[in-house]
Design a protein around this motif. Structure first.
Motif, PDB file in Angstrom:
ATOM      1  N   HIS A   2       0.828  -1.201   0.000  1.00  0.00           N
ATOM      2  CA  HIS A   2       0.000   0.000   0.000  1.00  0.00           C
ATOM      3  C   HIS A   2       0.865   1.254   0.000  1.00  0.00           C
ATOM      4  CE1 HIS A   2      -3.244   2.741   0.856  1.00  0.00           C
ATOM      5  NE2 HIS A   2      -2.621   3.147   1.942  1.00  0.00           N
ATOM      6  N   CYS A   3       1.960   1.242   0.747  1.00  0.00           N
ATOM      7  CA  CYS A   3       2.843   2.414   0.813  1.00  0.00           C
ATOM      8  C   CYS A   3       3.503   2.693  -0.528  1.00  0.00           C
ATOM      9  CB  CYS A   3       3.902   2.215   1.888  1.00  0.00           C
ATOM     10  SG  CYS A   3       3.227   2.186   3.542  1.00  0.00           S
ATOM     11  N   VAL A   4       3.830   1.655  -1.259  1.00  0.00           N
ATOM     12  CA  VAL A   4       4.432   1.846  -2.582  1.00  0.00           C
ATOM     13  C   VAL A   4       3.429   2.516  -3.506  1.00  0.00           C
ATOM     14  CG1 VAL A   4       5.391   0.668  -4.597  1.00  0.00           C
ATOM     15  CG2 VAL A   4       6.002  -0.095  -2.313  1.00  0.00           C
ATOM     16  N   LYS A   5       2.161   2.143  -3.405  1.00  0.00           N
ATOM     17  CA  LYS A   5       1.135   2.741  -4.242  1.00  0.00           C
ATOM     18  C   LYS A   5       0.905   4.206  -3.885  1.00  0.00           C
ATOM     19  CE  LYS A   5      -1.370  -1.435  -5.462  1.00  0.00           C
ATOM     20  NZ  LYS A   5      -2.652  -2.132  -5.425  1.00  0.00           N
ATOM     21  N   LEU A   6       1.168   4.592  -2.638  1.00  0.00           N
ATOM     22  CA  LEU A   6       1.026   5.991  -2.244  1.00  0.00           C
ATOM     23  C   LEU A   6       2.060   6.864  -2.948  1.00  0.00           C
ATOM     24  CD1 LEU A   6       0.323   5.766   1.578  1.00  0.00           C
ATOM     25  CD2 LEU A   6      -1.279   6.318  -0.248  1.00  0.00           C
ATOM     26  N   LEU A   7       3.176   6.284  -3.342  1.00  0.00           N
ATOM     27  CA  LEU A   7       4.216   7.035  -4.040  1.00  0.00           C
ATOM     28  C   LEU A   7       3.946   7.134  -5.538  1.00  0.00           C
ATOM     29  CD1 LEU A   7       7.372   5.628  -2.235  1.00  0.00           C
ATOM     30  CD2 LEU A   7       6.290   7.844  -1.907  1.00  0.00           C
ATOM     31  N   GLY A   8       2.858   6.565  -5.983  1.00  0.00           N
ATOM     32  CA  GLY A   8       2.501   6.608  -7.399  1.00  0.00           C
ATOM     33  C   GLY A   8       2.003   5.254  -7.858  1.00  0.00           C
ATOM     34  N   GLN A   9       0.965   5.248  -8.667  1.00  0.00           N
ATOM     35  CA  GLN A   9       0.373   3.990  -9.099  1.00  0.00           C
ATOM     36  C   GLN A   9       1.265   3.234 -10.075  1.00  0.00           C
ATOM     37  OE1 GLN A   9      -2.389   2.402  -8.178  1.00  0.00           O
ATOM     38  NE2 GLN A   9      -2.862   3.941  -6.644  1.00  0.00           N
ATOM     39  N   GLY A  10       1.880   3.936 -10.998  1.00  0.00           N
ATOM     40  CA  GLY A  10       2.693   3.264 -12.006  1.00  0.00           C
ATOM     41  C   GLY A  10       4.056   3.915 -12.135  1.00  0.00           C
ATOM     42  N   LEU A  11       4.870   3.315 -12.955  1.00  0.00           N
ATOM     43  CA  LEU A  11       6.190   3.876 -13.204  1.00  0.00           C
ATOM     44  C   LEU A  11       6.093   4.919 -14.299  1.00  0.00           C
ATOM     45  CD1 LEU A  11       8.233   0.569 -13.178  1.00  0.00           C
ATOM     46  CD2 LEU A  11       8.009   2.238 -11.346  1.00  0.00           C
ATOM     47  N   ALA A  21      15.810   2.209 -11.702  1.00  0.00           N
ATOM     48  CA  ALA A  21      16.302   3.317 -10.884  1.00  0.00           C
ATOM     49  C   ALA A  21      15.152   3.980 -10.125  1.00  0.00           C
ATOM     50  CB  ALA A  21      17.009   4.342 -11.760  1.00  0.00           C
ATOM     51  N   GLU A  22      14.006   4.117 -10.770  1.00  0.00           N
ATOM     52  CA  GLU A  22      12.843   4.713 -10.115  1.00  0.00           C
ATOM     53  C   GLU A  22      12.383   3.860  -8.929  1.00  0.00           C
ATOM     54  OE1 GLU A  22       8.319   6.088 -11.320  1.00  0.00           O
ATOM     55  OE2 GLU A  22       9.786   5.711 -12.906  1.00  0.00           O
ATOM     56  N   LEU A  23      12.397   2.538  -9.104  1.00  0.00           N
ATOM     57  CA  LEU A  23      12.026   1.654  -8.006  1.00  0.00           C
ATOM     58  C   LEU A  23      13.029   1.731  -6.866  1.00  0.00           C
ATOM     59  CD1 LEU A  23      10.721  -1.489  -9.886  1.00  0.00           C
ATOM     60  CD2 LEU A  23       9.410   0.120  -8.522  1.00  0.00           C
ATOM     61  N   HIS A  24      14.310   1.863  -7.184  1.00  0.00           N
ATOM     62  CA  HIS A  24      15.325   1.994  -6.140  1.00  0.00           C
ATOM     63  C   HIS A  24      15.101   3.264  -5.330  1.00  0.00           C
ATOM     64  CE1 HIS A  24      17.981  -1.000  -8.342  1.00  0.00           C
ATOM     65  NE2 HIS A  24      17.817  -1.490  -7.132  1.00  0.00           N
ATOM     66  N   VAL A  25      14.720   4.339  -5.993  1.00  0.00           N
ATOM     67  CA  VAL A  25      14.446   5.587  -5.283  1.00  0.00           C
ATOM     68  C   VAL A  25      13.242   5.413  -4.360  1.00  0.00           C
ATOM     69  CG1 VAL A  25      13.683   7.967  -5.584  1.00  0.00           C
ATOM     70  CG2 VAL A  25      15.496   7.055  -7.026  1.00  0.00           C
ATOM     71  N   ARG A  26      12.192   4.778  -4.862  1.00  0.00           N
ATOM     72  CA  ARG A  26      11.007   4.554  -4.027  1.00  0.00           C
ATOM     73  C   ARG A  26      11.340   3.700  -2.810  1.00  0.00           C
ATOM     74  NH1 ARG A  26       5.786   3.449  -7.901  1.00  0.00           N
ATOM     75  NH2 ARG A  26       5.999   5.317  -9.184  1.00  0.00           N
ATOM     76  N   ILE A  27      12.141   2.664  -3.009  1.00  0.00           N
ATOM     77  CA  ILE A  27      12.525   1.794  -1.901  1.00  0.00           C
ATOM     78  C   ILE A  27      13.363   2.558  -0.890  1.00  0.00           C
ATOM     79  CG2 ILE A  27      13.947  -0.222  -1.310  1.00  0.00           C
ATOM     80  CD1 ILE A  27      12.956  -1.441  -3.979  1.00  0.00           C
ATOM     81  N   ALA A  28      14.251   3.427  -1.359  1.00  0.00           N
ATOM     82  CA  ALA A  28      15.069   4.224  -0.450  1.00  0.00           C
ATOM     83  C   ALA A  28      14.199   5.162   0.385  1.00  0.00           C
ATOM     84  CB  ALA A  28      16.106   5.015  -1.237  1.00  0.00           C
TER      85      ALA A  28
END
Length: 45
Positions: A2-11, A21-28
């Motif tokens: 759910h938290c990942v979706k709060l940062l944006g639905q898609g890439l 790289a975008e996923l790495h930023v979200r994970i960080a």
């Protein structure tokens, strides 16, 4: 998840390398928020 979706639905990026790289930023960002929420306990005495 759910938290990942709060940062944006898609890439936003189209290129696979940029998507990674975008996923790495979200994970960080999520790891930073998690670190802020973990209490630091110290033994007294």
């Amino acid at each position: 998840m759910h938290c990942v979706k709060l940062l944006g639905q898609g890439l936003m990026a189209r290129d696979v390398d940029r998507q990674v790289a975008e996923l790495h930023v979200r994970i960080a960002v999520l790891n930073g928020f998690t670190a802020l929420g973990i209490p630091i306990t110290e033994a007294v005495g």
